[in-house]
Enzyme design. Structure first.
Site, PDB file in Angstrom:
ATOM      1  N   HIS A  80      -9.619   3.407   4.762  1.00 53.09           N
ATOM      2  CA  HIS A  80      -8.493   4.321   4.526  1.00 53.09           C
ATOM      3  C   HIS A  80      -8.583   5.525   5.469  1.00 53.09           C
ATOM      4  CE1 HIS A  80      -6.725   2.383   1.088  1.00 53.09           C
ATOM      5  NE2 HIS A  80      -7.790   2.521   0.321  1.00 53.09           N
TER       6      HIS A  80
ATOM      7  N   HIS B 169      -7.324   4.799   8.828  1.00 56.90           N
ATOM      8  CA  HIS B 169      -5.855   4.708   8.811  1.00 56.90           C
ATOM      9  C   HIS B 169      -5.247   6.097   9.001  1.00 56.90           C
ATOM     10  CE1 HIS B 169      -2.347   2.294   6.759  1.00 56.90           C
ATOM     11  NE2 HIS B 169      -2.069   2.659   7.995  1.00 56.90           N
TER      12      HIS B 169
ATOM     13  N   HIS C 202     -14.888   0.483   2.478  1.00 52.07           N
ATOM     14  CA  HIS C 202     -13.481   0.456   2.064  1.00 52.07           C
ATOM     15  C   HIS C 202     -12.819   1.822   2.241  1.00 52.07           C
ATOM     16  CE1 HIS C 202     -10.082  -0.876  -0.599  1.00 52.07           C
ATOM     17  NE2 HIS C 202     -10.014   0.435  -0.811  1.00 52.07           N
ATOM     18  N   GLU C 203     -13.448   2.856   1.721  1.00 51.36           N
ATOM     19  CA  GLU C 203     -12.826   4.178   1.795  1.00 51.36           C
ATOM     20  C   GLU C 203     -12.746   4.691   3.227  1.00 51.36           C
ATOM     21  OE1 GLU C 203     -11.162   5.276  -0.566  1.00 51.36           O
ATOM     22  OE2 GLU C 203     -11.933   3.872  -2.049  1.00 51.36           O
TER      23      GLU C 203
END
Length: 701
Positions: free
Chosen positions: A482, A485, A478-479
């Site tokens: 980010h 992104h 998940h991190e």
């Protein structure tokens, strides 16, 4: 070498923040940063920023794109460098010295930001910029700044501006105090166990870690530190019901000694601030900025999921209670499972259902393999990038590893940016997991990204490998979602870069990236036994897939309860907020009203330790994770439809095609896109909540 710059305080002539770092990608020169110089450097940066803004507003030339918009985007570079250091250190190594720096910086920064948003001359120059081509990055930038001015109070009269400025400064002070109080309370309420017999159920590695934690603080025994959520993972394994109850009570009491008054005052100030700006509530103020658009749309989503989640939670509770009863177990509550019992008996039920214990599964998830052969491997397949260690570059703490992210050979091997990973828990580190940045990508100034991924994985015993739970594996993916992104951003203007998008969209790429953790080819590449190197056998693959869906009634309901607590505080009017005096009573009433008061189940976060909304920037916005999961659950089907996911051995060309498509349409675009249009173009249809319900096992419940 940096030269001496005059300012409110004297600065050392070797201060590495005064000029852009000469290190690769402007990685801060952490070795030479002096904490004692952060406040004077910050004040110098504010003065420099003021000077840059004055140069824009004082220009005798008519506003143009270059002398107004691009000048505005180029301004504040020194301030950005200082703040990146201050807020990173405050979250990852909160010593008394750093806490004092943050407490000084936060209110002064807030006051400065408010003054800038209330600058009539700057606002007028931005409004004078001619309309830009629809759908262009320039049009998005103008709208970004105009929206910021309007939401910052630029249209208020003098009395309103003065009141708003006072509110913003006070909220900054309170937010910092809440975070400091919570960190102190969390550390103080760690549970010290004097008798090893009470640790029955824990494996040797965990006991050694708890022993080392106690010794690290000069204590004799085994120290159980608390994580951010209400339910502490260790409750799943401890057989001692009394110790479980002690831990659960410590967790639920965090912040109660000093954060209740902070919560009440922040709720009142946020309500008043929203009314000043023309909104019915702070929740309305926040929702207007998100892709959801309104609190009504958020309510519709939460209501759609709540009934099914609660029904499943009641079923899960009954099964766990039945097992505990048959086992003749001592329970912490006389009439059923308490908050400290449910996690333990649910874990026993899960072990039965999946025919494997979580401790055995964790042996297939050693941290180094999950990171390199899972997280990085998946990104390399999808986006054609390479992630390699940079041992010649230092992070801000000995735990930090620096990685270089580059295009693959097919794209010329160009270096994209740097990734810093800070994965182990520390007593001075805020709980939870997050991504932040030291440098944001932009083509205007020519900066490449320096991204940070932070987790709080328990440090293993010396010479041993950290073994992850499935939740921790998912969090790592998940991190890095980010991180991607930010790393793969390709925009011109800093304000629109990377993750500078609405909260309910910023979680979309990160949650999309979670899916790759369980894709067969990726899972097979990283899930190897820490001792034997054996690949995760088929029966355990089945167990892992089942565990990802197991217990979703509890997990979804505790999350929804936190969402409703958050919204309850932030949909109050000024008059309503003034009447609330009891935090616990207000929270309980909000859960009752929402139909989320389930026996034995606490909200994921309660008010006095709800760091996301009272210190972390997610106020009235905690629901954004669920909104983004709707996008994720539906949007991931686009990868399946193109053959990139769902098969044991997908064609590498299909994987790269789908990854490049997601990179081009979503990851690289930052805030330059219409988010609904971007999703529609990627997915090929409008979003639907049904895939989310299917994923969580809630469809038809």
């Amino acid at each position: 070498m940096a030269t001496t710059v005059g300012g409110p305080d004297t600065l050392g002539d070797m201060n590495p923040l005064l000029e852009p770092s000469p290190l690769d990608h402007e990685l801060p020169d952490f070795r030479n940063i002096d904490i004692a110089e952060l406040v004077p450097t910050f004040r110098t940066a504010l003065a420099a920023y003021d000077g840059e803004i004055s140069a824009i507003t004082g220009s005798q030339e008519a506003p143009t794109w270059e002398n107004t918009m691009e000048a505005l985007e180029r301004s504040g570079q020194l301030l950005q460098r200082v703040l990146a250091i201050v807020f990173n250190y405050a979250a990852t190594d909160a010593t008394d010295e750093i806490i004092a720096v943050e407490e000084t910086v936060a209110p002064e920064l807030s006051a400065h930001h408010t003054r800038m948003m209330l600058n009539r001359d700057l606002y007028a120059r931005v409004r004078a910029i001619p309309a830009q081509a629809e759908g262009s990055e320039e049009a998005a930038l103008v709208e970004h700044w105009l929206r910021a001015f309007r939401r910052g109070g630029a249209d208020l009269d003098d009395a309103g501006r003065e009141e708003l400025s006072g509110i913003d400064t006070r909220l900054a002070e309170l937010s910092t105090r809440f975070g400091r109080n919570l960190m102190t309370s969390t550390a103080d309420r760690a549970v010290l166990v004097a008798e090893e017999g009470r640790l029955d159920g824990l494996d040797d590695a965990t006991r050694q870690q708890l022993r080392a934690d106690a010794e690290g603080e000069g204590k004799d025994g085994w120290l159980i530190r608390l994580g951010l959520p209400s339910v502490q993972p260790i409750l799943e394994d401890l057989r001692d019901a009394g110790l479980r109850r002690e831990i659960a009570e410590a967790s639920r009491a965090r912040g109660s000694e000093n954060n209740s008054d902070v919560v009440l005052e922040m709720a009142r100030l946020r309500a008043r601030r929203a009314e000043l700006l023309g909104f019915d509530s702070h929740a309305d103020y926040i929702a207007a900025e998100e892709t959801a658009g309104s609190v009504a749309a958020v309510d519709d989503l939460l209501d759609t999921v709540t009934a099914a989640a609660v029904a499943n939670a009641h079923g899960e509770y009954k099964r766990a209670l039945d097992l505990a009863t048959v086992s003749g177990a001592e329970l912490s509550e006389p009439d059923g499972l308490g908050e400290s019992d449910w996690p333990y008996w649910a874990a026993r039920l899960r072990d039965e259902d999946l025919a494997v214990g979580t401790a055995e599964l964790k042996k297939y998830f050693p941290l180094s393999r999950v990171l390199r052969d899972g997280v990085f491997f998946a990104a390399e397949r999808l986006y054609g990038i390479r992630v390699t260690p940079r041992e010649d570059l230092a992070g801000y703490h000995p735990d930090v590893t620096v990685w270089e992210v580059s295009e693959g050979e097919a794209a010329g091997g160009r270096s994209i940016g740097l990734l810093l990973t800070d994965l182990y828990a520390r007593s001075t580190k805020r709980g939870g997991a997050w991504m932040s940045s030291f440098v944001s990508q932009n083509n205007l100034i020519g900066q490449t990204p320096v991204i940070v991924n932070v987790l709080n994985i328990a440090r293993p015993a010396a010479g041993e490998e950290a073994l992850l739970s499935l939740d921790e594996v998912t969090t790592l993916f998940h991190e890095f979602g980010h991180g991607l992104h930010g790393l793969l951003s390709d925009v011109r203007y800093p304000s629109l870069s990377g993750t500078n998008v609405p909260r309910d969209f910023v979680e979309f790429p990160s949650q999309i990236n979670e899916n790759w953790a369980l894709e067969p080819e990726v899972l097979a590449n990283y899930a190897h036994h820490v001792e034997t190197g054996e690949q995760l056998p088929p029966e355990l693959v089945t167990a892992v897939m089942a565990e990802a869906r197991w217990g979703q009634g509890f997990a979804t309901t505790e999350y929804l309860a936190a969402c409703r607590v958050d919204l309850a505080w932030h949909r109050l009017s000024t008059a309503q907020a003034a009447e609330v005096t009891d935090v616990a009573a207000f929270e309980n009433a909000a859960l009752e009203d929402a139909g989320l008061a389930v026996p034995g189940l606490a909200p994921r976060y309660s008010s006095t330790y709800f760091n996301h909304v009272f210190s972390g920037g997610y106020s009235a916005d905690y629901w954004s994770y669920l909104w983004a999961e709707v996008l994720d659950a539906d949007g991931f089907q686009a990868f399946v439809d193109t053959g990139a996911a769902g098969a044991e051995h997908p064609d590498p060309e299909d994987v790269r095609f789908a990854g490049e498509r997601f990179r081009r349409m979503i990851l690289s675009r930052g805030a330059t896109i219409d988010y609904d249009d971007a999703f529609w173009m990627f997915r090929g249809q409008q979003r639907s909540v049904e895939p989310l319900l299917e994923r969580r096992g809630l469809a038809g419940a």
